[in-house]
Scaffold this active site. Structure first.
Site, short mmCIF file in Angstrom:
data_model
loop_
_atom_site.label_atom_id
_atom_site.label_comp_id
_atom_site.label_asym_id
_atom_site.label_seq_id
_atom_site.Cartn_x
_atom_site.Cartn_y
_atom_site.Cartn_z
N TYR A 70 10.16 -35.61 -18.76
CA TYR A 70 8.53 -35.21 -18.78
C TYR A 70 8.37 -35.26 -17.08
CZ TYR A 70 8.30 -40.50 -17.80
OH TYR A 70 8.49 -41.64 -17.28
N LYS A 129 0.80 -1.14 0.08
CA LYS A 129 -0.01 -0.01 0.06
C LYS A 129 0.95 1.26 -0.05
CE LYS A 129 -3.62 -0.54 2.45
NZ LYS A 129 -4.33 -0.80 3.73
N CYS A 131 6.40 -39.48 -11.63
CA CYS A 131 5.03 -39.74 -11.90
C CYS A 131 4.37 -39.63 -10.73
CB CYS A 131 4.88 -41.11 -12.53
SG CYS A 131 5.62 -42.51 -11.40
N HIS A 163 -16.50 -8.49 1.70
CA HIS A 163 -15.33 -9.31 2.33
C HIS A 163 -15.62 -10.87 1.66
CE1 HIS A 163 -13.94 -12.38 5.38
NE2 HIS A 163 -12.71 -11.35 5.06
N ARG A 166 -1.72 -47.60 -13.87
CA ARG A 166 -1.56 -48.74 -12.54
C ARG A 166 -2.45 -49.96 -12.88
NH1 ARG A 166 -3.15 -43.93 -10.42
NH2 ARG A 166 -1.65 -42.75 -9.46
N ARG A 209 -3.97 -1.44 -6.15
CA ARG A 209 -2.91 -2.65 -6.02
C ARG A 209 -3.51 -3.43 -7.27
NH1 ARG A 209 -6.33 -4.32 -0.86
NH2 ARG A 209 -8.18 -4.66 -1.91
N MET A 247 -5.84 -7.08 8.09
CA MET A 247 -5.24 -6.55 9.27
C MET A 247 -6.01 -5.01 9.43
SD MET A 247 -1.27 -7.22 8.36
CE MET A 247 -0.81 -6.10 9.51
N GLY A 250 -8.22 -6.99 4.06
CA GLY A 250 -9.06 -7.19 5.28
C GLY A 250 -8.68 -7.96 6.33
N SER A 253 11.66 -43.55 -14.09
CA SER A 253 10.46 -42.80 -13.71
C SER A 253 10.26 -42.78 -12.28
CB SER A 253 9.25 -43.38 -14.35
OG SER A 253 7.93 -42.81 -13.64
N ARG A 288 -3.32 3.25 8.49
CA ARG A 288 -3.33 2.04 7.57
C ARG A 288 -2.44 0.96 7.67
NH1 ARG A 288 -4.82 4.56 2.00
NH2 ARG A 288 -6.05 2.65 1.88
N GLU A 306 12.12 -45.56 -6.56
CA GLU A 306 11.12 -45.08 -5.55
C GLU A 306 11.67 -45.54 -4.22
OE1 GLU A 306 6.85 -46.53 -6.16
OE2 GLU A 306 8.07 -48.43 -7.18
N ASP A 349 6.29 -42.72 -2.96
CA ASP A 349 7.15 -43.63 -2.30
C ASP A 349 8.41 -43.10 -1.97
OD1 ASP A 349 5.19 -45.55 -1.70
OD2 ASP A 349 5.69 -46.74 -3.27
P1 ADP Z 1 -7.83 -2.40 3.89
O1 ADP Z 1 -6.48 -2.61 3.50
O2 ADP Z 1 -8.44 -3.16 4.89
O3 ADP Z 1 -8.50 -1.88 2.68
P2 ADP Z 1 -7.22 0.70 4.06
O4 ADP Z 1 -6.13 1.13 4.81
O5 ADP Z 1 -7.06 0.66 2.65
O6 ADP Z 1 -7.76 -0.97 4.72
O7 ADP Z 1 -8.51 1.46 4.74
C1 ADP Z 1 -9.89 0.92 4.89
C2 ADP Z 1 -10.93 1.90 4.31
O8 ADP Z 1 -10.58 3.06 4.66
C3 ADP Z 1 -10.80 2.04 2.83
O9 ADP Z 1 -12.03 2.07 2.25
C4 ADP Z 1 -9.81 3.31 2.50
O10 ADP Z 1 -10.14 3.76 1.37
C5 ADP Z 1 -10.59 4.08 3.66
N1 ADP Z 1 -9.41 5.16 4.19
C6 ADP Z 1 -8.05 4.71 4.64
N2 ADP Z 1 -7.48 5.87 4.73
C7 ADP Z 1 -8.51 7.13 4.31
C8 ADP Z 1 -8.34 8.51 4.21
N3 ADP Z 1 -6.88 9.25 4.54
N4 ADP Z 1 -9.40 8.99 4.06
C9 ADP Z 1 -10.31 8.29 3.70
N5 ADP Z 1 -10.35 7.33 3.81
C10 ADP Z 1 -9.51 6.37 4.23
MG MG Z 2 -8.07 -0.93 1.10
MG MG Z 3 5.01 -46.86 -5.49
#
Ligand code: ADP
Ligand code: MG
Ligand code: MG
Length: 879
Positions: free
Chosen positions: A851, A23, A831, A453, A559, A337, A104, A102, A763, A93, A744, A768
């Site tokens: 192969y 990020k 194999c 999610h 086999r 990303r 962390m 999602g 082969s 973040r 084997e 085994d």
């Molecule tokens: P995740 O990796 O779980 O997506 P993010 O760090 O991207 O977590 O943030 C979670 C949500 O909060 C995302 O929708 C992101 O766009 C929003 N967000 C994060 N930082 C800001 C910011 N500085 N201003 C507005 N929205 C933010």
């Molecule tokens: Mg995000």
């Molecule tokens: Mg065998």
């Protein structure tokens, strides 16, 4: 000079992922490219290592660096952190090196307290907005930093809404949020014995620490394990000025993919919410609008967004998944990303990007993941069997799944352990449910959009998912789901079709999928590049045909014992084993011969022009007989004298064949040496089949494989028998056959040069060979200690899934070299199940095998993996 542990967004770039996290590196790259990214800075992954090493404490030096970055941020934004009149607010973040959506924690609106909230209200003239932000901060901070479980906050929110008659969050008044802030604060006080911190620098320090710690939370650990992400990567932390999508109706927030991630179409794909803050879209609490409608709602913003998408896609040469927020009519980009995609989209994107001149064929091939192929060759449902459609939701992840309804993740996981197929059904999923998703065949949610999610996680795992299915009501208390006037209880069968979003009653039979034109294109490229040949493990004509249709260039393992297990043949086989004299045995074998012969004919026919490696009988004989206890029960039950005698004789035989460790007993070629008439029959059947196919103009290349050879003299003897029988059957006809062995047993690898004297091919039976090299019996290992070994990281990988290149691989390398030192033209391959696993295939390529052989459905993957291995080798040699 102290180590630099904090980088402003303008100081980094996309190449610094290992240090800044994905990020952070991308925020920096976008900042450099002049995109509208709110200012901020990144605390490095190295700082997280330090933090863990210090026993979860930040060094003074780091604190000082954060403070000076914050001061710079203040001057960049013209705001001050904690200033009651014009407060700088930030998000904190998490940002791991490898994307873990999602998994962390992120905290928004940091810097609000009892004073600054009033300042924010005054500055924006919007008290309701200010207190909405404040309550969100307290809720996130309370649960993530202070460890108060979030349902406490949820239920307070729920109660407040009920008391004030507010249906939706939008209906809540300024006063409602203000009161909720007070209730949240006392809730924190009650649960933790401390106040929500009013000191903004303390908030920041605690939040950064909490994000560091979230690297080690349960769900993040599980996610890393499933996705093979190293635990020692650590995480970066991004601190960024807040922009607000929840200030009014000219504001909003959303997620957009630059192309459609479920079919690869070249169109913007995504969702947004008006007047909402970041988390609302991903969390699936409100069902968002499709991005297309933004064209009408905010045409200028849509235009800008489309341009940003195009730019980022070209820049990164791949489909992007972008988070954006609109604050009072101004667009901000908050994250980009590489977008997760399903199989179909992965193929189409790869092919389209080559056609558009964005990437090369080789780059396209390198982007294909094994999981994508698994998914693509996944099943649909047999439409003719669909009786009752329960509801239709969003088609979030394609493929079909059947299973019994489970309404919580723990139940799903538990039922899966007992061997049940499960469909996880939830109003929405959270990262806490990940073990349930993992354990289920498919996921159904009643709320949330295509980027919720559940949808993201299921797509990532290649599992079918239907989400936002508002036509079903899920009653968690009563553990049931209501669709119209149908009630589906826990444990009842349902079918999901993730491609169409349908939820269907009962267990509908599934059907195999066909390859798309894009996949065929990719496979064609792979075939042009790869050096390894790809064979199939197939034991019968049907599998051989399937294998050929997937592109198998031969059979690496057929086999023969499987041919004896069919009920009609088993009795003859048993008679053969029960025989007291050679003549009796030969009589039974004579009956088996035409059966085997017809199987071989079918297989040769299917593999016309390709070699077919047939392994002679391998398992211990007792496997063909019933268990002694079972026979004894039958004996006790019967009155017939004749039957009693027969059963008694069988029991004696079973006892006489008993071995304390059958794996190390009378098996493989040892059986062939003690009972040569068995192998003679098989060899005769093979050559009869060959001759009859040749008569029909089929081009036959039989390769006869002797199993479990450990000593050259075993192969020497048995080879003579093959040559003799071949001579008898084929007479003067030329038949291009080979005789070889499976390697084997470690001794075979060690004495490969001697063995090669009698072999045309090796082969490697890596199943085994792995058992015997490690000294593990697979069944016992996987059931007893291997899971713990992997959990405790005694072993990094399950050696039965990914070839242990260091040990078992060393034996293979030695054996190939020794064999070829005597016979340069010796044919070599593997194999074992490893023949269908990507990293193992790369190893086979590296050591120069001819192969790999794998199960028919793995063949497309193996063809691509073989090409990927070749491409990587070329890259390495160019460096
Ligand atoms: P995740 O990796 O779980 O997506 P993010 O760090 O991207 O977590 O943030 C979670 C949500 O909060 C995302 O929708 C992101 O766009 C929003 N967000 C994060 N930082 C800001 C910011 N500085 N201003 C507005 N929205 C933010
Ligand atoms: Mg995000
Ligand atoms: Mg065998």
């Amino acid at each position: 000079m102290s180590l630099k542990m904090v980088y402003g967004f303008s100081e980094g770039n996309a190449k610094m992922k290992a240090l800044l996290g994905g990020k952070g590196a991308n925020l920096a790259e976008m900042t450099r490219s002049g995109l509208p990214v709110p200012h901020g800075f990144t605390i490095t992954t190295e700082a997280s290592h330090d933090f863990f090493q210090m026993g979860n404490r930040m060094k003074d030096d780091l604190l000082a660096q954060i403070q000076s970055a914050l001061t710079r941020l203040e001057s960049d934004t013209g705001q001050r952190f904690g200033d009651a009149d014009n407060a700088l607010l930030v998000s904190v973040r998490s940002g791991s090196v490898t994307s873990m959506p999602g998994m962390m924690d992120t905290i928004l609106n940091l810097g609000l307290n009892d004073d600054t909230v009033q300042g924010l209200a005054a500055l924006t003239g919007n008290e309701r907005f200010a207190y909405d932000c404040y309550r969100r901060l307290i809720q996130m901070f309370g649960s993530i930093v202070l460890g108060v479980e979030s349902y406490h906050f949820e239920s307070l929110l729920h109660k407040m809404k009920k008391n004030t008659g507010a249906k939706l969050d939008q209906d809540v008044t300024s006063e409602g949020w203000r009161n909720l802030v007070d209730e949240y604060k006392s809730c924190i006080k009650m649960k933790t014995g401390r106040e929500f911190p009013q000191q903004v620098h303390e908030q920041l320090k605690m939040a950064v620490e909490a994000v560091f710690k979230s690297w080690n939370n349960n769900r993040a650990q599980i996610y890393r394990k499933i996705n093979h992400i190293p635990d020692d990567q650590g995480t970066a932390v991004n601190v960024q000025r807040m922009v607000f999508g929840n200030k009014g109706d000219d504001c909003g927030t959303g997620v957009v993919f630059t192309r459609n991630p479920s079919n690869g179409d070249n169109e913007l794909f995504g969702e947004y919410l008006v007047n909402a803050q970041g988390e609302d879209v991903v969390a699936g609490v409100r069902t968002p609008y499709p991005i297309d409608t933004l064209k009408v709602a905010m045409p200028e913003i849509y235009e800008q967004l489309a341009q940003v998408c195009k730019l980022l896609e070209r820049h990164y040469k791949d489909m992007q998944d972008i988070e954006f927020t609109v604050e009072n009519g101004k667009l901000y980009v908050l994250q980009t990303r590489t977008g997760k995609r399903n199989a179909q989209a992965a193929m189409k994107l790869a092919v389209d990007f080559v056609k558009e001149g964005i990437i090369s064929r080789e780059e396209a091939l390198q982007r294909i993941e094994a999981s994508h192929l698994d998914q693509l060759l996944h099943r649909g449902i047999d439409e003719s069997k669909v009786l009752e459609l329960l509801a239709t939701g969003l088609p979030a992840s394609p493929g079909a799944a059947i299973g019994v309804a489970a309404f919580d993740a723990d139940t799903a996981a538990e039922w899966n352990r007992t061997g049940k197929q499960v469909i996880l059904i939830r109003p929405e999923t959270t990262p806490e449910d990940i073990h349930g998703v993992l354990a289920s065949e498919g996921v159904l949610t009643s709320r949330g959009g295509m980027t919720s999610h559940a949808a993201v996680v299921a797509r990532g795992m290649g599992k079918p998912c239907v989400c936002g299915c508002e036509g079903v009501r899920i009653d968690l208390e009563a553990r049931r789901m209501i669709a119209g006037d149908r009630i589906i209880g826990e444990g009842e069968w349902v079918t999901l079709d993730g491609a169409s979003g349908r939820v269907i009653l009962g267990a509908i039979p599934l059907q195999d999928a066909a390859a798309t034109t894009e996949l065929l294109q990719i496979l064609e490229w792979a075939d042009e590049i790869r050096k390894l040949r790809v064979y199939a493990n197939a034991d019968n004509p049907v599998d051989a045909q399937t294998a050929r249709s997937f592109g198998a260039e031969g059979i690496g393992l057929c086999r023969t014992e499987h041919m004896f297990f069919a009920p009609s043949r088993l009795t003859v086989m048993q008679r053969m084993i029960m025989a007291d004299t050679t003549d009796e045995r030969k009589a039974a074998l004579a009956q088996l011969l035409p059966m085997q012969q017809s199987d071989f004919e079918g297989i040769f026919q299917a593999m016309d022009g390709f070699s077919v490696t047939i392994r002679l009988l391998d398992p211990p004989l007792h496997e063909f007989l019933p268990k002694a206890s079972e026979l004894q029960r039958k004996l006790d039950d019967t009155d017939s004298i004749e039957e009693k005698a027969l059963l008694a004789q069988m029991i004696r035989k079973v006892h006489s064949l008993h071995e304390s460790n059958p794996m190390l007993g009378l098996r493989g070629c040892r059986l062939g040496i003690l009972y040569p008439e068995i192998y003679d029959m098989q060899i005769e059947a093979i050559f009869n089949a060959a001759a009859s196919c040749m008569d029909r103009g089929v081009s036959v290349i039989p390769e006869i494989m002797i199993p479990l050879v450990g000593h050259a003299s075993e192969l020497e003897r048995l080879r003579k028998r093959v040559d003799r029988v071949a001579g008898q059957v084929m007479q003067a006809r030329a038949c291009n056959y080979k005789v070889g062995t499976m390697i084997e047993v470690p001794r075979a690898a060690l004495t490969a040069r001697q063995i090669a004297a009698h072999a045309d091919f090796f082969s490697f039976g890596t199943n085994d060979l792995t058992q015997m090299t490690f000294g593990y019996s697979r069944d016992d290992a996987e059931g007893k200690f291997l899971t713990q070994y992997l959990d405790q990281k005694v072993l990094q990988h399950n050696p039965f899934q990914a070839l242990d290149t260091e040990g078992v691989g060393q034996l293979i390398g030695m054996a190939v070299a020794a064999g070829r030192s005597l016979k340069p033209a010796l044919k070599t391959g593997i194999c074992g199940e490893h023949g269908g696993e990507k990293a193992s295939i790369a190893f086979c390529h590296e050591i120069g095998l001819d192969y790999v052989s794998c199960s028919p459905f793995r063949i497309p993957m193996a063809r691509i993996a073989a090409a990927q291995a070749e491409i990587e080798q070329i890259h390495r040699s160019e460096l």
